[in-house]
Each structure stands twice: as C-alpha cells, then as structure tokens.
Design a protein around this motif. Structure first.
Motif, PDB file in Angstrom:
ATOM      1  N   GLU A   1       0.852  -1.164  -0.072  1.00 39.33           N
ATOM      2  CA  GLU A   1       0.104   0.126  -0.251  1.00 39.33           C
ATOM      3  C   GLU A   1       1.424   1.010   0.448  1.00 39.33           C
ATOM      4  N   THR A   2       1.831   0.965   0.824  1.00 42.75           N
ATOM      5  CA  THR A   2       3.128   1.937   0.795  1.00 42.75           C
ATOM      6  C   THR A   2       3.567   2.777  -0.145  1.00 42.75           C
ATOM      7  N   VAL A   3       3.814   2.097  -1.195  1.00 43.58           N
ATOM      8  CA  VAL A   3       4.658   1.355  -2.450  1.00 43.58           C
ATOM      9  C   VAL A   3       3.135   2.532  -4.064  1.00 43.58           C
ATOM     10  N   VAL A   4       1.600   1.506  -3.538  1.00 47.70           N
ATOM     11  CA  VAL A   4       0.483   2.085  -4.465  1.00 47.70           C
ATOM     12  C   VAL A   4       0.587   3.691  -4.072  1.00 47.70           C
TER      13      VAL A   4
ATOM     14  N   LEU B   1      12.901   1.580  -1.213  1.00 44.76           N
ATOM     15  CA  LEU B   1      12.588   0.488  -1.183  1.00 44.76           C
ATOM     16  C   LEU B   1      13.269  -0.435  -0.906  1.00 44.76           C
ATOM     17  N   THR B   2      13.836  -1.354   0.102  1.00 39.50           N
ATOM     18  CA  THR B   2      14.770  -2.006  -0.617  1.00 39.50           C
ATOM     19  C   THR B   2      14.372  -4.251   0.733  1.00 39.50           C
ATOM     20  N   ALA B   3      14.596  -4.976   0.445  1.00 38.93           N
ATOM     21  CA  ALA B   3      14.410  -6.015   1.416  1.00 38.93           C
ATOM     22  C   ALA B   3      15.452  -6.283   1.915  1.00 38.93           C
TER      23      ALA B   3
ATOM     24  N   VAL C   1      11.526   2.577   3.014  1.00 39.73           N
ATOM     25  CA  VAL C   1      10.775   1.824   3.555  1.00 39.73           C
ATOM     26  C   VAL C   1      12.181   0.346   3.665  1.00 39.73           C
ATOM     27  N   VAL C   2      12.335  -0.476   4.369  1.00 44.24           N
ATOM     28  CA  VAL C   2      13.145  -1.472   4.643  1.00 44.24           C
ATOM     29  C   VAL C   2      12.568  -2.532   5.396  1.00 44.24           C
TER      30      VAL C   2
ATOM     31  N   LEU D   1      10.875   3.508  -6.182  1.00 46.22           N
ATOM     32  CA  LEU D   1      12.412   2.658  -6.789  1.00 46.22           C
ATOM     33  C   LEU D   1      11.580   1.920  -5.466  1.00 46.22           C
ATOM     34  N   MET D   2      12.057   0.360  -6.278  1.00 44.32           N
ATOM     35  CA  MET D   2      11.892  -0.726  -5.070  1.00 44.32           C
ATOM     36  C   MET D   2      13.123  -2.017  -5.491  1.00 44.32           C
TER      37      MET D   2
END
Length: 273
Positions: free
Chosen positions: A29-32, A43-45, A69-70, A194-195
C-alpha cells in the motif's frame, strides 16, 4: 489492511540498521500510494547479507537508514525484530514475493512499471513471465545494467528516460548493495517509488529455483542458495551469518549499543548503473 500485529509500526534498530515493522499489505500500500501521489520513495528488502553490508560500511548504513521502507526480507531479520523489539511479526516481507504483490496492484490499477538492471538475457525471459502472470501489466520500459560506474551526468539521462516512459514505479535488480546505492542516488531525481528487489528478477524469470517452503520458514534459504552457488556465495553465508548472530546477541544483551547512524543526505559521487 495488514495483519493483526499489535506492536506500533515504524523503524526499529537491527544492528544499527533501521528496519520497518511491516507486512506485505502495508508495504504494498505504501508503494502504490507513493505512485499515485507522485512521491519519491526508496524501498529495499534486507536479508542478513543486506544488514551486514550496513554494519561493515558506516556510509552505506547511513544510506540504508535514509530509505523510506526497509522490509525484513530474511527470517533472521524478522526474528531480530521480534527478539529485540517484540515486534510480533508472523512473517517476513520477502523481496520476490513483495514484488508480485506490488505488480498485481499496479496491473489492476493500470500503473506502468519500469524494469532496471540485470542482463538482456534475463530481462528477455523475465518480461514474458511477468506478462503471463499479470496480463494487464503495463511495462513502460526495460533497461539492462551497464555493469559499470555511472558517467558524469548519466544519472540525469537515466532519470529522464524513466520519467519520459510514463512509469510510476522502478524495479531495480542490480544485486546488493549496488541496487540500494542506485535507489538512494536516483530517488531525488524521480517522482515515483524505486524498489530494490535483488534476486526477484532471476527468480521470476525462472533462472533461480526457489527453496522449498519449509526451508524458507525455517530460515534456511541461505543453505539452499549456498548449495546452488557455492563459489559466489560462500563468504556471504559462512562468514557473515555467524557475525550477524554474534552481533545480534551483543545488541540483545547490551554489550553493544549498535547506535544507528543518522540518515545520509549526500549524493554519491559514483555508483553502479
């Protein structure tokens, strides 16, 4: 929206790297939302290797701490949030799976996506695979990595290409930590998320086999990856995994404060494209 986690959301200190207490629904939801509102977002995972790249490089740690976001990509990172901060997370937020959640929403809402990174061969396999999974998906552009440092002014040209394509999201598959530095450097130049999605390109192109679900749940994905690519990955897992556990114990017992550096704001002079 999201799972029933009672702990307040937000960033928590894992070995000095700030990781979000989040789940798939919230991260998606944050990305959208950022895409709709034309807001820059990085964002990265991060799995253990991603966290340790920050631990061992303070400048990179500061860059990671500037990310919007991480997510806890690996089970050991989720465990750390639960052990250190009582986060109560029941699942990790794995980059390849989060990518599918996000692409599903973008396909449903007609938001175009730009793929950046990896090789031409991988992208040639990935694109039809994604189009089979998401027939409504709009791919605004596909650009392989140059496998070299950025040239003077080139980052502006890349940003212009992405923006002119009409994309509302960039998926970055350059490998850790190159993709995080790319996302950090490009965020000020783009009005979209950017993800940094790492191995998602290879997984969804069918070039890397996913470990069995039981190995994923048990936090043994590293063992699966090591078996597939021992020469490339032995140091990542056999050296960094014990170092991660030792530092986690030191942070938990208070022997090490693990002070997170302030978020970085400087533009890197060189990064991989």
């Amino acid at each position: 929206m999201g799972s029933a986690v009672m702990t307040p959301r937000g960033k928590r200190n894992v070995l000095g790297v700030l990781v979000d207490v989040t789940d798939y629904a919230t991260a998606t939801e944050t990305v959208v939302t950022a895409a709709h509102e034309r807001q820059p977002l990085a964002l990265t995972a991060l799995a253990v290797h991603g966290v340790m790249t920050g631990v061992l490089d303070p400048a990179h740690n500061a860059r990671l701490n500037s990310f919007d976001v991480v997510t806890p990509d690996g089970q050991p990172v989720r465990w750390a949030l639960n052990v250190l901060h009582r986060a109560g997370l029941t699942d990790r937020v794995y980059g390849p799976t989060l990518t599918l959640h996000v692409l599903s929403r973008f396909a449903d809402e007609g938001l175009p996506v730009y793929l950046y990174g990896s090789t031409e061969e991988t992208l040639a396999t990935l694109v039809p695979a994604l189009e089979r999974m998401f027939p409504a998906l709009k791919l605004a552009g596909v650009e392989p990595s140059k496998f070299r440092p950025v040239q003077p002014g080139e980052e502006v040209e890349i940003a212009d290409r992405i923006r002119d394509s009409g994309a509302r999201l960039v998926l970055v598959g350059l490998g850790c930590p190159r993709q995080e530095i790319f996302a950090y450097a490009m965020r000020p130049l783009l009005d979209m998320p950017l993800m940094a999605v790492g191995a998602a390109f290879d997984y969804h192109a069918g070039l890397l086999r996913q470990p069995p679900p039981w190995m994923q749940r048990a936090g043994l994905e590293w063992l699966w990856r090591l078996g597939l690519e021992p020469k490339r990955l032995w140091r990542r897992y056999l050296v960094l995994n014990p170092a991660y556990l030792a530092r986690l114990a030191a942070q938990k017992t208070g022997l090490w404060k693990a002070e997170p550096p302030d978020p970085a704001t400087d533009q890197p002079t060189s990064f991989a494209v």
